[in-house]
Motif scaffolding. Structure first.
Motif, PDB file in Angstrom:
ATOM      1  N   CYS A1076      14.179  15.001  79.093  1.00 20.94           N
ATOM      2  CA  CYS A1076      15.039  14.172  79.941  1.00 20.94           C
ATOM      3  C   CYS A1076      15.554  13.000  79.102  1.00 20.94           C
ATOM      4  CB  CYS A1076      14.251  13.668  81.153  1.00 20.94           C
ATOM      5  SG  CYS A1076      15.314  13.020  82.470  1.00 20.94           S
ATOM      6  N   SER A1079      13.303   8.066  79.757  1.00 19.48           N
ATOM      7  CA  SER A1079      11.865   8.144  79.992  1.00 19.48           C
ATOM      8  C   SER A1079      11.474   7.503  81.309  1.00 19.48           C
ATOM      9  CB  SER A1079      11.107   7.458  78.849  1.00 19.48           C
ATOM     10  OG  SER A1079      11.506   6.093  78.745  1.00 19.48           O
ATOM     11  N   SER A1121      12.403  10.911  85.321  1.00 22.40           N
ATOM     12  CA  SER A1121      11.123  10.715  84.602  1.00 22.40           C
ATOM     13  C   SER A1121      10.305   9.654  85.326  1.00 22.40           C
ATOM     14  CB  SER A1121      11.389  10.272  83.157  1.00 22.40           C
ATOM     15  OG  SER A1121      12.064  11.288  82.454  1.00 22.40           O
TER      16      SER A1121
END
Length: 1686
Positions: A1076, A1079, A1121
């Motif tokens: 992704c 983060s 995330s």
């Protein structure tokens, strides 16, 4: 003398006698003038008033809508009326004449809707087309007509009352429908002049000596039409003198007249009766008593009777006819017969057949209608009924032929009991199972594992045709039969009780698909297989305490530690398909309840001292094994936590920080070699003050370690197997079984409904992790899954098939020759439902075939001709006066009988042969009874056999008969040959290919079907090796086309060919999803495919590639995330490093350091270190800190707590704070610093607002095993801080922000459906029945076009291959023979022609070759579709000296009367003509008029006509008019002189090269040449015009254009790009006027230039007016086409 004249204006004037105005002075004159002025003034005022009135006029508006309360003529309508000025503006009403004011109201007819049924437009016929020019300019027609002249035709249109036709107001009909147009454009054809062919060559001279005539003739090709010029003479005569006659010329000629009508002799019936009577008596032969002999005699008599003409269909009477013989003079007059004697007179009497017309019976009654039912469709075709009549008497001789014996007419069934017609409709089988593999590309199909496919798919079904109302017709037929069986006393019900019908509905039998109309239902459709949802579980939780399995029964039970996980996504089929959710570890000392430490109270020193040792009281709760708080009494058996010793530092004591939390356990379990450990630490905050203070511990005492997860690494769990099939539960009650009624198509056609209660079982075992199955007692019993569950058993589905269709019709089993051929017939049935769930299987036989019942004898009819009867002569008493006649011999007639037979010989009605047999054979023929002096010979024998082809000979013979053997003249073999010899036929054949190669056709590809009957391009065999074909043609040695079997060929050459297979676009597999992009919060993740191979040969196209990188396909989806996924972990602070160290006090300014790492956060705590960039750098703890290390007796504070959160909304007026507390109290005289810090809340610095942010929708996401179909689009919710940073969602959740967005929506990915094609149709019939160009075609249609990225439809939907070449046979006439007159020179005669069989290749080139007549035996006896065969006709052979009309020419080819350039066609026509033929120059004036006749035809060819000329030959050349097909004609070309002719119309003739004679009879030069005239004004010669280079407007660079001369006889119209040219001489040879003008202009220009030079050089003086030359300058006209440079 004065004259008073009125002038133009308002007054008068005087004019003297001379015409010039004069004025006389004096009083009378003044008086007159005054009076006249007064009169003029009054007249001017009056005129002014009149003019004022005339500038105003009344203006009206349109009539408004007709208003009124009643429909009809009682309505009224109004309009606006106003006064207007001529300039257009409106003025007062008083300015206009009130007496002329129009009415503003009128009565009208108010139209209502029901008037539409009463009134309608009546359209008159179109009048004659009138020329536009004649209509506009009073009859002037254009000089040049091109194709046709524009015209207008009108008609009358009126609104009428339908009932009586009376006229009504047009507004009534206009209310419903606009008024039809009153005029329309039309076209008047241009006059079409007569067009004739070229002359034939000159005939030979009509005489061999003396003065005769030569003739040449031509025929009419196009008749004069629409007022065109008449045809010219079709004959030209030219005298000829072969030479002087040595003797007297022949003056007289015998001329025979035509035969008179046939008649019977008067005494013939009496003689025939006597003759028959005499014969009858002679037939009796007494004495024959033997029965066998008598039977043979009777059979012979019967056979002889058939041979006689006693049939009722023929009444043949043989009569006689005569003709006259006269003597003709060569001037055409008739003279005495004696002048032509002595000569042999021709036959004047001959036998004939008395002509009788065909006689028919009356028409029989109409037969039944071929359509015996009522069709509900009004547009369906009607039936036919016919009636016949019989022949009573056939036509004989020249009698009139029989008209048609049968006629038909359309009909409808009549009567009350007529049943409805059968109707047909499409039916379909059930849809097959949904298949995903049909949508896979070639690349996907190569994958080894195709199980578990889901998502979009295809399912198929079969379509067949059935009779829709079969049950109804069966019922009505039964009802009708029942009613017909009732007695007459019983009354028939008027209306059948249809409502009481109870049908047993069964599957209908299939019928021929051609009977069904309308659109065919789809045979395939998209479907969807639900993709299974995979089970998703949460991470494992922490291990629980050691507890009993059942706290109610604790004795003798071992303990377990449990850890659990939960289902986060429910799978398809329930939680039974998830992995185990509980794991257990055996343990010792289990307990069900235990104390849980909540917190420790503040440390309280002992003895109520302010500092020193003390204790912390723990606050606890009683909890069970799951962590839930329970009653404290349950924990009575467990020891409660004791108070914990602690220490409150005194002012001089060492100060330590609190212990940190225990770290995560280093191991999840323990063994002999592995132990789990936990660690906690503390640090020194202040050192002791030397003596008297508590000492600081050593560094090892600043940390503690303890064991954790001490349970053994033996983990157990229950493992389940898959559920077994649903079987019948024997324990279930029979009452639970659900039975439904059997439907029309079988039991429970859906197969999805439950029929009974069942059960499923599965296997459950205890498994030790990393070991395998262990005894069940190792696992705790409480979480054990179940092994049995109830289920519903699906119903059985039996196979359902339709009944067999009816047997297909047997095609005719006989060929054209009447031979029996074996044929097959078949029937089939269709599977409607496939078996399932153990139902009955389908039958193996779905199609049956059997031989057709062949007839013993092929049906057909033929004519049988019987023996010829004896030759009948003209009665002797009639011909006895003829010279040379003999009583028993001479020419006569003989007849024979004809009967009708079936092919097996059985006698049939003669009407059958008239319908089905070939042409009836002749029943009469001429015959000759030989006289005694005649030579009699036998018929020719058959030719002898040939020993070898092409090299030998064969012979045939005949013999003299009777007395002829002894006659010398008969022995003359020159006159009477007795043998004939001919070469043996040469059967040599040559085969060669013809035509183009066919399409490439796959071997065995006549019928291909794919899986489950689906015809999908790409699934069926559409590529690979095939064959292409080329036709073979066979010729004999005479280059005549014959059957290909003669060349031992099956008619084709075949050659292998390749149809390239389509190749789909090939991409790589999907790459792994990228990490992704963020983060923390929402980001995107990407995966891609790379292009490996582009599609070709019609393979599946590639998906849309990336715009930047054309070889890559991306898929981007949002992701989120967890912000706590990566955390910063700080180790304990190091020991203080004091910079200004006081050795006595160990305090002051110092620094502490610690290590900070980014670690992956798990449920058990941080587990492993990762890269620092994965953690948020803003949240990174400090690695160093500098502060002051407290000195002894200083106040020691704890670390600052975290800042509390600012209240929202952020404002500078708000603040946040953090606190600390005193760990060591200060000594005397010292104080602690502030334990609270505050700072203002500043937006985006220490105070933040939070809000949700929604991402964009992802692409449609499918299951991993899906190709297309239903998917899900997702988007992510992100919590964003006011400074734009994504943070953990908990910040937005804590604020209870509104979440109004839908996070998931369904979507559809279009399925890549390949183009679906039907089967190839059967090969069509050959496009030509014979010839070289025959082709057979087959086609297929697109059942469903491609969708999405499916394989596109191929371009080839048709294929062809050549037909076997067959010779084209036809009957064809030979040319007419010359007119034959027996034994005389002229008169009435006969001409003959033969009917021969010709063969050709069907190309239309050439007439073909004549072959044996047997090859045309199977053809209808007709020539060019004309069944009337005429092989002889009467003619007249002119006598010498007569002028006569020739025979009719052949009909010309069909020609279209058209204008090719204008695209106008006025129909097609054929024409034939008769030209005049003369033999004597003196009789030319007595010739009859030439004649022509025309008839309409169809599909005529359109020709153009234009002048053509040959190259120059000296000073002349030949010019002619030529048709566009190359035929030279006279007439048809434009009515202007041709470009160069024989120049005979000019005087003197135009003999100079490149000259021609104009319409004005003046010699001119051709295009590109100019005239050079002689002094006498005549053309001297033509000289080429020099090329004048003139720039044109179309080319700014002044490209060279060549100027050429044009035809001066044509109108010089300016055309784009045309150039002009200069010719100094006129037609009379003199200089043209512009030459003088140019010369004068040049002279003036030269003088002007010289004058200007003189004035410029001369001293200035007073200018004098000089005379200008009166020369008129004529400008030079140059070719200018708009170029700006000129």
């Amino acid at each position: 003398m004065l004259t008073l004249e009125r002038t133009m204006g308002l007054g008068w004037r005087w004019r003297g006698a001379g015409g010039t105005p004069s004025i006389r002075t004096g009083g009378s004159t003044f008086l007159w003038v005054t009076v006249l002025l007064l009169c003029g003034t009054w007249r001017a005022n009056t005129q002014m008033v009149e003019d004022t009135k005339s500038v105003y006029f009344w203006e009206t508006g349109p009539w408004g809508r007709c208003m009124g309360s009643d429909c009809g003529p009682g309505g009224s309508q109004s309009r606006a009326v106003w006064c207007a000025h001529v300039d257009g503006w409106t003025t007062l009403h008083t300015n206009c004449d009130q007496s002329q004011r129009p009415s503003n109201q009128q009565n009208c007819f108010r139209v209502c809707d029901w008037h539409k049924d009463l009134y309608d437009w009546k359209l008159g016929a179109w009048n004659q087309c009138v020329s536009v020019s004649a209509r506009t300019f009073g009859g002037m027609r254009p000089y040049v007509c091109n194709g046709g002249e524009e015209g207008i035709q009108t008609r009358e249109v009126g609104c009428i009352l339908k009932s009586d036709g009376s006229l009504g107001d047009d507004t009534i009909c206009e209310y419903f429908e606009p008024k039809p147009r009153l005029e329309q454009a039309c076209l008047i054809p241009c006059p079409q002049d007569c067009v004739v062919s070229e002359f034939t060559p000159w005939t030979s001279c009509s005489k061999t000596c003396g003065t005769g005539l030569k003739n040449r003739v031509r025929s009419v090709l196009v008749p004069p039409l629409f007022g065109g010029s008449a045809c010219p003479n079709l004959t030209e005569f030219q005298t000829c003198k072969p030479g002087s006659c040595k003797g007297p010329e022949g003056v007289y000629s015998l001329r025979v007249g035509p035969w008179m009508p046939c008649s019977l002799p008067i005494s013939r019936p009496v003689r025939q009766a006597k003759h028959r009577k005499g014969k009858g008596g002679a037939r009796e032969r007494p004495g024959v008593k033997d029965p066998d002999t008598r039977e043979l005699i009777q059979k012979k008599r019967t056979r002889n009777r058939l041979n006689r003409q006693e049939s009722p269909f023929w009444d043949i009477q043989v009569g006689y006819q005569s003709r006259t013989v006269s003597c003709a003079h060569r001037n055409g007059s008739t003279v005495g017969l004696s002048l032509c004697l002595p000569r042999d007179l021709p036959l004047t009497v001959q036998s004939c057949i008395l002509a009788k017309d065909c006689k028919l019976s009356e028409w029989a009654d109409w037969g039944p209608c071929s359509k015996a039912c009522l069709d509900p469709d009004p547009e369906s075709s009607r039936g036919q009924r016919s009636r016949t009549r019989r022949v009573h008497q056939f036509s004989v001789g020249e009698g009139e032929d029989c008209p048609p014996l049968e006629e038909t007419e359309p009909c409808d069934p009549q009567g009350d009991g007529v049943l409805p017609c059968a109707t047909y409709t499409w039916r379909t089988t059930e849809w097959s199972d949904c298949r995903v593999d049909s949508l896979l590309s070639q690349q996907d199909r190569r994958r080894s594992n195709q199980t578990g496919l889901c998502g979009g798919g295809l399912q198929n079904r079969e379509v067949y045709c059935v009779q829709a109302n079969a049950e109804l017709l069966t019922y009505l037929n039964n009802l009708k039969d029942k009613d017909e069986g009732q007695t007459s006393n019983q009354q028939k019900p008027s209306v059948p009780p249809l409502l009481s019908i109870s049908f047993e509905v069964t599957a209908s039998r299939p019928v021929d698909s051609k009977l069904c109309g309308g659109p065919v239902p789809n045979t395939s459709q998209l479907c969807h297989i639900l993709c299974p949802i995979e089970c998703e579980v949460s991470p494992w939780g922490a291990w629980g305490p050691c507890t009993y399995e059942n706290c109610d029964v604790q004795e003798g039970k071992k303990g377990f530690k449990l850890r659990k996980r939960e289902i986060s996504n429910e799978p398809t089929g329930g939680p039974g398909n998830c992995p185990h959710l509980v794991e257990a570890v055996p343990c010792d000392e289990p307990s069900c309840w235990d104390w849980r430490l909540v917190r420790l109270d503040e440390c309280i020193p002992d003895g109520e001292l302010p500092c020193g040792p003390g204790a912390q009281i723990p606050q606890v709760q009683c909890v069970n094994s799951t962590g839930d708080m329970v009653d404290k009494e349950l924990c009575g058996g467990a020891s409660a936590p004791e108070p914990i010793a602690c220490d409150v530092p005194c002012p001089k004591d060492c100060v330590l920080s609190d212990w940190t939390s225990w770290s995560s356990c280093s191991q999840t379990c323990s063994s002999k070699t592995i132990e789990g450990k936990q660690l906690r630490t503390r640090s020194i905050l202040a050192y002791n003050a030397g003596e008297g203070g508590g000492m600081c511990p050593n560094s090892s005492s600043l940390q503690e370690m303890r064991n954790c997860n001490e349970h053994a690494c033996t983990v157990y769990h229950w493992q389940t197997g898959p559920w077994g099939p649903c079987t019948e539960d024997p324990s279930a009650s029979a009452l639970n079984t659900t039975t439904g009624p059997r439907s029309a198509a079988g039991p429970n056609t859906s197969g999805q409904g439950p029929c009974s209660q069942g059960m499923q079982t599965r296997k459950v075992i205890c498994v030790r992790v990393n070991v395998g199955q262990v005894p069940p007692k190792k696992c705790p019993e409480s979480p054990r899954p179940g092994t049995v569950r109830p289920c519903r058993m699906p119903c059985k589905k039996d196979c359902i098939v339709t009944p067999f269709s009816d047997w297909s019709q047997c095609s005719p089993s006989c060929d054209a020759a009447g031979n029996i051929q074996k044929k097959k017939q078949s029937r089939n049935r269709v599977i409607l439902q496939l078996p399932a769930n153990g139902g009955q299987d389908c039958p193996e036989v779905l199609e049956e075939e059997k031989d057709c019942e062949a007839p013993k004898v092929c049906p057909g009819y033929r004519w049988k001709s019987h023996k010829w009867r004896r030759c009948q002569l003209v009665p002797w008493y009639i011909r006895e006066d003829s010279p040379g006649a003999q009583e028993t011999c001479g020419p006569g007639l003989q007849t024979r009988a004809v009967s009708c037979r079936q092919l097996d010989g059985v006698q049939a009605d003669i009407g059958e042969c008239l319908k089905f047999a070939n042409t009836m054979p002749p029943i009469t023929q001429r015959c000759q009874l030989p006289c005694q002096d005649d030579c009699q010979l036998t018929n020719w024998s058959k030719f002898s056999s040939c020993t070898a082809d092409c090299v030998g000979v064969r012979t045939r013979k005949r013999l003299l008969v009777g007395r002829s053997k002894k006659k010398d003249k008969c022995k003359n073999t020159q006159m009477y040959p007795l043998s004939e010899t001919q070469y043996c036929p040469c059967d040599k054949y040559n085969a060669q290919p013809v035509g183009n190669w066919s399409d490439c056709i796959l071997a065995g590809g006549d019928r291909v079907e794919s899986l489950l009957g689906m015809k999908v391009q790409g699934n069926v065999k559409e590529c690979g090796q095939g064959y292409r074909y080329q036709a073979m043609v066979c010729y004999d040695q005479d280059n005549r086309l014959v059957e290909t079997s003669r060349c031992n060929s099956h008619g084709y050459i075949e050659e292998a060919c390749i149809i390239p297979c389509p190749s789909d676009c090939k991409l790589s597999e999907w790459s792994n999803w990228s990490r992704c992009s963020k983060s923390c919060g929402s980001g995107v993740k990407v995966r891609s495919k790379w292009l490996r191979e582009k599609p070709y040969n019609g393979g599946r196209p590639c998906p849309k590639l990336d715009h930047i990188n054309q070889a890559q396909v991306y898929e981007v989806v949002p992701c989120i995330s967890d912000c706590s996924q990566y955390v910063w972990v700080a180790e304990p602070w190091s020991v203080w490093k004091v910079s200004n160290l006081d050795l006595k006090e160990n305090c002051g300014e110092g620094v502490q350091t610690r290590k900070v790492r980014c670690m992956l956060n798990t449920i058990d705590g941080p587990s492993e270190s990762v890269e620092d960039y994965l953690c948020d750098p803003e949240d990174m703890p400090l690695g160093t800190r500098g502060s002051r290390l407290p000195c002894p007796e200083d106040c020691v504070l704890s670390d600052w707590s975290s800042w509390n959160r600012c209240s929202l909304p952020c404002s500078y007026n708000n603040s946040r704070k953090r606190t600390a507390y005193a760990i060591r109290s200060p000594g005397a005289g010292r104080q602690c610093p502030e334990t609270t810090e505050k700072e203002p809340c500043s937006l985006n610095l220490n105070c933040f607002h939070y809000f949700y942010n929604i991402t964009d929708w992802s692409t449609c996401q499918l299951s991993a095993n899906a190709v297309c179909g239903n998917g899900i689009k997702t988007r992510m919710l992100d919590c964003v801080r006011s400074d734009g940073k994504s943070v953990d969602l908990k910040f937005c959740k804590e604020l209870s922000l509104e979440r109004k967005w839908q996070m998931n929506i369904s979507c559809v990915v279009e399925c890549p459906v390949n183009c679906q094609l039907s089967d190839w149709s059967a090969w069509s019939e050959c496009s030509h029945t014979c010839g070289l160009d025959g082709r057979m075609w087959r086609s297929r249609v697109v059942v469903q076009g491609s969708q999405g990225d499916g394989r596109p439809c191929p371009s080839q939907l048709e294929q062809w291959k050549p037909c076997p070449v067959r010779p084209c046979y036809r009957w064809q006439y030979s040319p007419w023979s010359e007119c034959r007159v027996e034994e005389v020179v002229c008169g009435a005669g006969l001409r003959y022609r033969n009917l021969s069989c010709f063969v050709s290749d069907g190309s239309g080139e050439g007439e073909g070759s004549m072959v044996e007549e047997e090859l045309c035996g199977g053809l209808e006896l007709a020539v060019n579709r004309d069944k009337l065969i005429i092989l002889k006709e009467t003619c007249v052979l002119p006598c010498p000296g007569e002028c006569y009309l020739m025979e009719w020419s052949d009909w010309s080819p069909c020609l279209s009367v058209c204008a090719k350039g204008a695209g106008v066609d006025f129909g097609s026509v054929q024409v034939r003509s008769r030209a005049v033929m003369a033999q004597e120059p003196e009789n030319v004036q007595l010739c009859p008029d030439q004649d022509w006749e025309s008839r309409p035809c169809t599909d005529g060819e359109c020709f153009e006509y234009k002048w053509m000329s040959s190259t120059w030959s000296g000073s002349s050349r030949v010019t002619w008019c030529q048709r566009s097909d190359g035929l030279k004609v006279t007439g048809g070309c434009p009515p202007i002189n041709p470009p160069g002719n024989d120049n005979n119309s000019c005087e003197p003739p135009c003999q100079m090269p490149m000259s021609f004679c104009t319409e004005a009879d003046v010699c001119m030069c051709e295009e590109g040449y100019t005239e050079v005239m002689s002094s006498s004004g005549q053309l001297d010669h033509c000289t080429p015009i020099p090329i004048l280079e003139i720039p044109t407007a179309g080319d700014k660079k002044s490209d060279v254009k060549t100027s050429r001369a044009i035809n001066p006889t044509l109108p010089a119209t300016i055309q784009p790009g045309r150039t002009w040219y200069l010719q100094p001489f006129g037609p009379d040879g003199k200089l043209k006027m512009w030459v003088y003008g140019v010369a004068a202009g040049a002279l003036v220009l030269l003088m002007f230039i010289m004058s200007m030079i003189y004035l410029a050089c001369k001293k200035p003086k007073k200018p004098k007016r000089q005379r200008q030359m009166n020369n008129r300058l004529k400008p030079l006209t140059l070719a200018y086409d708009g170029d700006a440079d000129m």
